[in-house]
Enzyme design. Structure first.
Site, mmCIF file in Angstrom:
data_model
loop_
_atom_site.group_PDB
_atom_site.id
_atom_site.type_symbol
_atom_site.label_atom_id
_atom_site.label_comp_id
_atom_site.label_asym_id
_atom_site.label_seq_id
_atom_site.Cartn_x
_atom_site.Cartn_y
_atom_site.Cartn_z
ATOM 1 N N SER A 163 -10.130 -0.632 6.688
ATOM 2 C CA SER A 163 -9.529 -0.469 5.361
ATOM 3 C C SER A 163 -8.839 -1.687 4.767
ATOM 4 O O SER A 163 -8.477 -1.670 3.597
ATOM 5 C CB SER A 163 -8.531 0.685 5.384
ATOM 6 O OG SER A 163 -9.231 1.873 5.207
ATOM 7 N N SER A 168 -9.825 1.820 2.577
ATOM 8 C CA SER A 168 -8.940 2.577 1.721
ATOM 9 C C SER A 168 -7.915 1.717 0.976
ATOM 10 O O SER A 168 -7.324 2.200 0.024
ATOM 11 C CB SER A 168 -8.207 3.634 2.542
ATOM 12 O OG SER A 168 -7.410 3.028 3.542
ATOM 13 N N LYS A 201 0.845 -1.202 0.000
ATOM 14 C CA LYS A 201 0.000 0.000 0.000
ATOM 15 C C LYS A 201 0.881 1.253 0.000
ATOM 16 O O LYS A 201 1.937 1.272 0.642
ATOM 17 C CB LYS A 201 -0.930 -0.040 1.224
ATOM 18 C CG LYS A 201 -1.991 1.052 1.254
ATOM 19 C CD LYS A 201 -2.971 0.816 2.409
ATOM 20 C CE LYS A 201 -4.034 1.915 2.493
ATOM 21 N NZ LYS A 201 -4.999 1.679 3.587
#
Ligand code: GLN
Length: 481
Positions: free
Chosen positions: A174, A150, A75
């Site tokens: 997330s 996210s 990420k």
């Protein structure tokens, strides 16, 4: 051959394929598919190839482990030395950190191969990944739908087989919610099990790094590789000893809290209830429990998360990192212009909300109350876990919604997190595993446990996979092995 970590690792060890070849396969698939999916925002061709060559040497010398030579997607909020780490924000445009996060150091030490950085909501604030400065990723199962967020790019990359596994971060869901939306496994460990050093902070008392994978066994393997005390994160610790996963659920006490099913309709409810029945048929005991404060978890979460974010994001001043606005008349003017241009709308909204709830006059009414309620949520969970081993809930009340954030007002968007935020508020381990479809879209089953019971939660989830509750959504493309 399936592209799970275990299968790929066997193929590498038995010399069916080299790490360099495997890496090239993934890089090619990314080149082919990523322009459509936007799962990756930075692809590290050179360093990935270097990592793979190094892994092949380790394997040759007999020093390889399970993760040696296996590619991973990271990420964009996890720092990796010398490689772009931008939190999908304009304010960190071009930022290359001078150090690596502990999780990446640990994976690298085991010979992992980083393919690139994945798309996400700006600063991990959101549930659809649409606030990314690079544009939203697309859900590989239905490109008109969001990936969730996210960690949407990480979920899309694993779903589309553009990485065997990915790292995400979970502050309020997330990792789990995008995993649910994209039909993958997503695990948020107990707060403190995984070091946050080098994770760009959103809300420090809630943030936790976790893996997104295509199998529960893979999630456990990655978790075992990255967990444990780190001197550089004082909230980290060594949890219980690593355990083999055991899919036997005979005698397992599974809590079902009615509040998680109130107002829930249609396919999501049906899938979760039918999964619960499968556990029961295999010998688990379903126990009715109650979390009366569930309705407070969202306001508690958003007050605390925004408060911490407003303080954490104070460091982006145009002096120390990334972007600096031009044409300013004073230092103050420079900081204002940099933050106005550098932060997106949602991030600005949260900084303002957070500053508001911390300001004198409102501190007692909002922040202090939220902290008190957080304690109540924790104690309600403790009571639940005196009666049962794990809690079974939906991961999200909805499936992947159509792309186009404008249609949702912020309050509606925040509702998507109703089932996930409580695990962060209480620091509990929680996993989302696929458990069926609703209108062709994946549904996630969430399993939560008491603090430090990470392997128990993983084992309970492993049953879902072994028992065939987790469907294969048959996504085409990606790496063909
Ligand atoms: N959707 C939640 C939020 O917007 C959770 C985000 C996260 O876990 N990083 O805050």
């Amino acid at each position: 051959m399936r592209d799970t970590i275990f299968e790929l690792s066997r193929a590498l060890r038995t010399k069916k394929i080299s790490s360099v070849e495997l890496c090239e396969l993934y890089l090619k698939a990314i080149e082919r598919e990523n322009p459509k999916l936007n799962a990756y925002v930075h692809v590290f061709y050179d360093s990935a190839r270097r990592d793979a060559e190094r892994a092949d040497r380790l394997i040759k010398e007999g020093k390889g482990g399970l993760l040696t030579g296996i590619p991973v997607a990271v990420k964009d909020n996890i720092c990796t030395e010398g490689e772009l780490t931008t939190c999908c924000s304009a304010i960190l445009k071009g930022y290359k950190p001078p150090y690596s996060a502990t999780v990446w150091e640990r994976l690298r030490a085991q010979g992992a191969v980083m393919l690139g950085k994945t798309n996400m909501d700006e600063f991990a604030m959101g549930s659809s990944s649409e606030s990314s400065v690079y544009g939203a990723p697309k859900n590989p199962i239905d490109a008109t739908r969001v990936t969730g967020g996210s960690s949407g790019g990480s979920a899309a990359a694993v779903c589309a087989r553009l990485a065997p596994y990915a790292l995400g971060s979970d502050t309020g869901g997330s990792v789990r919610q995008p995993a649910a939306f994209c039909g993958t496994v997503g695990f948020k460990p107990t707060y403190g099990e995984v070091s946050r050093y080098g994770l760009i902070a959103y809300a420090s008392s809630l943030d936790q790094i976790g893996p997104l994978t295509s199998s529960v066994k893979d999630a456990a393997a990655v978790f075992s590789a990255i967990r444990g005390k780190d001197e550089r994160d004082m909230t980290s610790f060594d949890g219980e000893k690593e355990r083999e996963l055991d899919p036997d659920v005979k005698g397992l006490k599974i809590g079902i809290a009615e509040q998680f099913f109130e107002g829930l309709e249609g396919g999501v409810k049906a899938c979760v209830e039918s999964a619960a029945k499968r556990y029961e048929s295999a010998g688990a005991e379903l126990i009715k429990v109650s979390l009366p404060s569930l309705g407070y978890t969202l306001p508690v979460y958003y007050i605390i998360a925004c408060a911490e974010a407003s303080s954490n994001l104070g460091r982006y001043d145009g002096i120390r990192y990334g972007f600096r606005a031009e044409n300013y008349s004073s230092v103050e003017d420079m900081i204002i212009k940099t933050r106005t241009l550098g932060f997106g709308k949602e991030v600005q909204r949260r900084i303002m909300l957070g500053t508001y709830v911390l300001s004198s006059g409102y501190f007692d009414a909002y922040y202090k109350k939220a902290c008190a309620l957080r304690e109540r949520i924790k104690s309600e969970f403790s009571q639940i876990f005196q009666k049962c081993d794990v809690l079974l809930t939906p991961s999200s009340p909805i499936t992947a919604f159509p792309a186009g954030l404008e249609r949702l007002n912020p309050a509606e968007a925040y509702l998507a997190d109703i089932y996930t935020v409580s695990a962060n508020a209480a620091g509990l381990p929680a996993i989302s595993v696929p458990c069926g479809s609703d209108g062709g879209l994946p549904v996630g089953l969430q399993i939560m446990g008491e603090r430090f019971s990470d392997y128990k939660v993983l084992s309970a989830a492993y049953f879902a996979q072994v028992d065939g509750i987790c469907p294969d959504y048959g996504v085409k493309g990606g790496v063909e092995l």
